[in-house]
Each structure stands twice: as C-alpha cells, then as structure tokens.
Enzyme design. Structure first.
Site, PDB file in Angstrom:
ATOM      1  N   GLY A   1      22.787  11.102 -31.534  1.00 50.94           N
ATOM      2  CA  GLY A   1      22.348  11.777 -30.327  1.00 50.94           C
ATOM      3  C   GLY A   1      22.850  11.117 -29.064  1.00 50.94           C
ATOM      4  N   ALA A   2      23.070   9.805 -29.115  1.00 48.78           N
ATOM      5  CA  ALA A   2      23.567   9.095 -27.938  1.00 48.78           C
ATOM      6  C   ALA A   2      24.967   9.564 -27.565  1.00 48.78           C
ATOM      7  CB  ALA A   2      23.558   7.587 -28.196  1.00 48.78           C
TER       8      ALA A   2
ATOM      9  N   GLY B   1       0.806  -1.210   0.000  1.00 46.96           N
ATOM     10  CA  GLY B   1       0.000   0.000   0.000  1.00 46.96           C
ATOM     11  C   GLY B   1       0.838   1.259   0.000  1.00 46.96           C
ATOM     12  N   GLY B   2       0.349   2.274   0.732  1.00 51.83           N
ATOM     13  CA  GLY B   2       1.054   3.547   0.786  1.00 51.83           C
ATOM     14  C   GLY B   2       2.454   3.426   1.331  1.00 51.83           C
TER      15      GLY B   2
END
Length: 527
Positions: A417-418, A182-183
């Site tokens: 771009g890498a 859960g939280g």
C-alpha cells in the site's frame, strides 16, 4: 488654545503640527522607555522594529496605525496608553515582492493582546487577503490581556477566523520569538509554517504552573513547549533556528520560493539551458541491496539546482523528507522516503507530515516530485491503535486531491500500500518513472514466497533450497524491474544519471497542465 490629548512633553500639535507628528512617531517606535528596550536585549531578543528590519528589504516598511491606543479603563490601564498598543503592523517587500507583517512588542504590556491590539492585526490581515500577498507574524507575547477580559478573547477569535479564511489563499508564516501561551498558540497552528528559535521560543496551551497544579508534573517552559520539543517531538514547528537573525533569514528564503497567492506561480529564476546535464553521481548513491541504508538527501542534492533545498520538518518524522527546491529555476516540492531513518517506512507521523506538505504545494501551484524507496507501512499494535488507517490515509487523500503537475520516481523498492500512496500512477501521478533495479510489488520476494509457497516449502526434503528457488521464481516473474513498465504503471525505466534531464523535460511538458476537481464546497479528508 485647546490641545488634543497626547503624551506629555511633546510639541503642541495645533501650533507645531509637523514637529509634534515627528516626535509622536519617534516615541511610538522607540517603545515605552529605554529600560524596556535594554531588558529585551538583555534576554538576547530583538525589538519588534529590529525584527521587521531584518525580515524586510531595507527601507521598504510602511507602518499601519502606529498611533492606535487602547480605550480600556480600570485595572491600571487608564494610566498607561502607549501608541501602537503593543503590536507593530505594516507592509514592505522581500526581494522586491510585497509582504505584510505584524510583530508583537513585548516591551508594551508584555506583548499581551487587547482589543485595539487585535483590531490592528485584523485590519492588516484583511489588507493582506485583499492584496493577495503573504502574511508573516512575529510572535512575542503573553497571550490575552487579562485587564480587558472577554474583549481580548474576541480579538483572538477574529484572528483565528481570518487565518482560516486566508488558508490556501495567501502563504501564512508564524515566527515564534518569545512565549506564546493559551489561545494565542492556536493562531500559529492555523498557518502554513511555524518557525522557532532555540532558547527563546515557547508554545503551550497551559503553562508549567497549571500543569504542576493539575497533574503534579514538574516541568520547565522549555521542557513543556520549547523549540526542541516542537521541532522534534510534537511536530508543531516546521523550522528550528539557532538565532533570531538566522531565523528571519530563513523566512526570507522561504518567501523567495513561494507565490504571492494561490492565483500566482512560484517565482522562477532564469538559468542557462542545462537540459542535457547529467548527474553522474546518481548511478552510485543508491545501493543495489534493498536492505542497505543511504541518505536520500544526497540524491535530492544531485537532482536539484546547485544542490540546494530547503527541508521542512527536518527533525520530525525524519523517515520522510519534505523539501522545497528549484529544478531548472522552477520551484518544486519534493517528498522522499528516507532509508537512513527506519528504512524509509511510512508511519503515522510521516504520513501526516507528507499530507500537509502535499496539500500546501497543491494550494500554491508548486509542482510535486516524489522519490520512492519504501518498504511499506510500519507494522505494530501501537500504530494500529493510534489510527494508522485513518491517519495514513491523509497522505493518500492529499495526493489524490492534488491537481498540480506530479512526477514520481521509484529509486529502489516500492512495496504494498505504501507504493500506491507514494504518488503511484494509479492515484494520478502525471509521469511515473523508475530506475533499473526497482522492485515494485505487493511485498518483497522473500516474504511473498513464504506466504504463497508455505506448504510446499514445509513439505520439501530440503526446505532451504526450495525456498530459495521459489524466491527466485517470484522475483523473476513479478518483481523484476520491467514488470510495472510492461503493464503501463511506469512510463519509463531511466538511467539514474539522466534523472535531472528527464525531470526538467517532463515538468516543462506539464507546465500548462489544467485539471479540475468535481464542484463541491470542500472535501472531507480523513482526520
């Protein structure tokens, strides 16, 4: 004579105060009853105090609020008010340096968090932030204490807020030593590093029963959120260990390489002068053929002190290696493409992994070494649809935003771009180096020739020979090892065997680097 409210069977605190205090603390530390401890051990798990004993230097632990008790009533809680309220909080040392720690005690309410439990953690977190010392949480609990309702939920809110406040200020480490549902699972996700242990760690937002009821999927706790899942699939866990003992030893190792806070430098280890030391093996480890794979881990081991490094996220996004190591006794963060996994290509996972690591190193004054051998970003419909543009940009943003000393070394190829993203000189690397034989270009010579000379090759009487000639022409003019150096985009092309020596000298030169970012509340990185 009146007495204060206390557990039955203890000495009267008003007539024998020292004996009463001793007995009270002994009972608080031993847990609710011996049977609960036996059940914990039967699961192959240690108790909270045993775990703290393994984490901290022997005899250094000072407990905070060991006598705290909840004040809730109803739903059976009024009959059970153990001291400590299911969490042990305090501080001690790791290799002589102060560390704050809290450990859930599964023997008390299954480690579930209630109001008093949360307030103990809040106080400890505030102390850690004020003292400027690392915070380690040892998690082993069933989430919010249902009997205390919204007070328990508010307790988690206070923890989340403090983790966020401490982010980038003090190192925060979460160790999962049981269930976390859960939280409660969000608190570890807000910290810098998450450790899990095989067979005993589980993390999930909704458990198997809820998943089965809502989706019809039948899954076990380990299949849903076990150590292997989070270490290899989700990337939630940074380190996966086989036993609690190994895990806590690994946490100690990590802490030994981190500064106490964002105002300190990482601890250095004195070493003899080895600035002239050559790593002869580096001349042979990287194949000249750009299509042949190799293990960049072997390269890292030849560069760093004693061949030792601590890899982060070793089993997740393995096409990019992120590691902490020492170079001439000083801690450095290493980011390296891994040619043995997907040819070292950058994809969504690798970009996010690298970005978080670079941001951590920058926040805590850890210099960055980037080893580049990247063919580009991974092409494909799946990557584009999953957001490679915005998610790949996270790594670019992290490097551009980093002000720590940064050195990059192109080992072999660096395309498109890498190449830019992997801490090229154009985005702020302080020193950019390359090995002989490097290929820094928009793309490989073969692919480039097919684009630029497509019509000429197609019209040729001998397309194969023409293509081969054009590939050679492109490589000779634009992809030769000294093209980038001739234009100042690489500071030097070095003998691989001298890499360690050159890096030590360059990082020493950058030791006093100072760089400021524009004044702002915070940036808005790509999500």
């Amino acid at each position: 004579m009146p007495t204060v409210d206390g557990p039955a069977g203890l000495a009267d605190p008003l007539t024998d105060p020292l004996e009463a205090l001793r007995a009270l603390k002994e009972q608080a530390g031993s847990g609710p009853d011996p049977e609960a401890t036996r059940r914990q051990h039967a699961k192959g798990k240690l108790t909270a105090h045993e775990r703290i004993g393994l984490l901290l230097d022997k005899g250094s632990f000072t407990e905070v609020e060991p006598l705290r008790r909840h004040r809730a009533s109803g739903f059976g809680l009024e009959a059970k008010r153990p001291h400590g309220d299911g969490v042990v909080t305090g501080f001690g040392t790791v290799e002589g340096r102060t560390v704050f720690v809290y450990a859930a005690d599964f023997r008390v309410f299954g480690g579930a968090l209630g109001e008093a439990h949360a307030q103990k953690i809040h106080k400890l977190m505030d102390m850690a932030i004020a003292a400027g010392a690392p915070l380690v949480s040892l998690n082993d609990g069933a989430g919010a204490r249902i009997q205390e309702g919204v007070s328990a939920l508010a307790g988690y809110g206070g923890i989340f807020r403090r983790h966020t406040k401490a982010s980038g200020v003090i190192p925060q480490i979460s160790v999962m030593l049981g269930p976390c549902a859960g939280g409660a699972a969000y608190a570890p996700a807000l910290t810098d590093f998450v450790f899990v242990v095989r067979d005993i760690s589980q993390m999930f937002i909704t458990g198997p029963d809820v998943v089965r009821a809502v989706t019809g999927e039948d899954v076990s706790m380990d299949e849903l959120g076990g150590a292997q899942v989070h270490g290899e699939v989700s990337g939630v866990a940074h380190f996966v260990c086989d036993t609690e003992e190994d895990c806590l030893a690994e946490v100690r190792l990590l802490l030994s390489m981190l500064p106490a806070n964002n105002r300190d430098l990482p601890p250095a280890v004195p070493r003899p002068d080895l600035t002239q030391e050559r790593a002869e093996a580096l001349a042979q480890l990287v194949p000249r053929d750009g299509n042949r794979a190799y293990d960049v881990g072997e390269v890292i081991a030849e560069i760093v002190d004693d061949g030792d490094y601590l890899e982060v996220h070793a089993s997740w996004a393995a096409n990019l290696v992120c590691a902490l190591a020492r170079l001439d006794g000083h801690v450095v963060g290493i980011v390296a493409n891994q040619p043995s996994v997907f040819a070292g290509v950058l994809d969504i996972r690798a970009s996010e992994k690298g970005a978080r690591f670079v941001q951590f190193c920058d926040a805590f004054n850890i210099s960055l070494l980037t080893l580049v051998d990247v063919p580009g970003f991974l092409p494909g419909v799946g990557q584009e649809h999953e957001g490679i543009i915005r998610r790949g940009a996270k790594l670019l943003y992290a490097y551009c935003n980093a002000t720590v000393p940064r050195i990059s070394v192109v080992l072999r190829k660096a395309y498109g771009g890498a190449y830019i993203v992997m801490d090229s000189r154009s985005i702020g690397a302080d020193v950019a180096l390359a090995w002989p034989g490097n290929e820094i270009a928009v793309m490989g010579a073969e692919a480039a020739a097919d684009v630029i000379f497509r019509r000429e090759i197609a019209a040729s009487d001998d397309p194969g020979a023409t293509r081969e000639r054009k590939v050679a022409q492109y490589r000779e003019e634009l992809v030769h090892p000294y093209y980038a150096a001739e234009r100042g985009l690489v500071d030097d092309v070095i003998d691989p065997r001298d890499t360690r020596t050159v890096l030590i000298r360059c990082f020493a030169m950058l030791h006093s680097k100072h760089a400021d970012l524009p004044r702002r509340k915070h940036g808005n990185p790509p999500q």
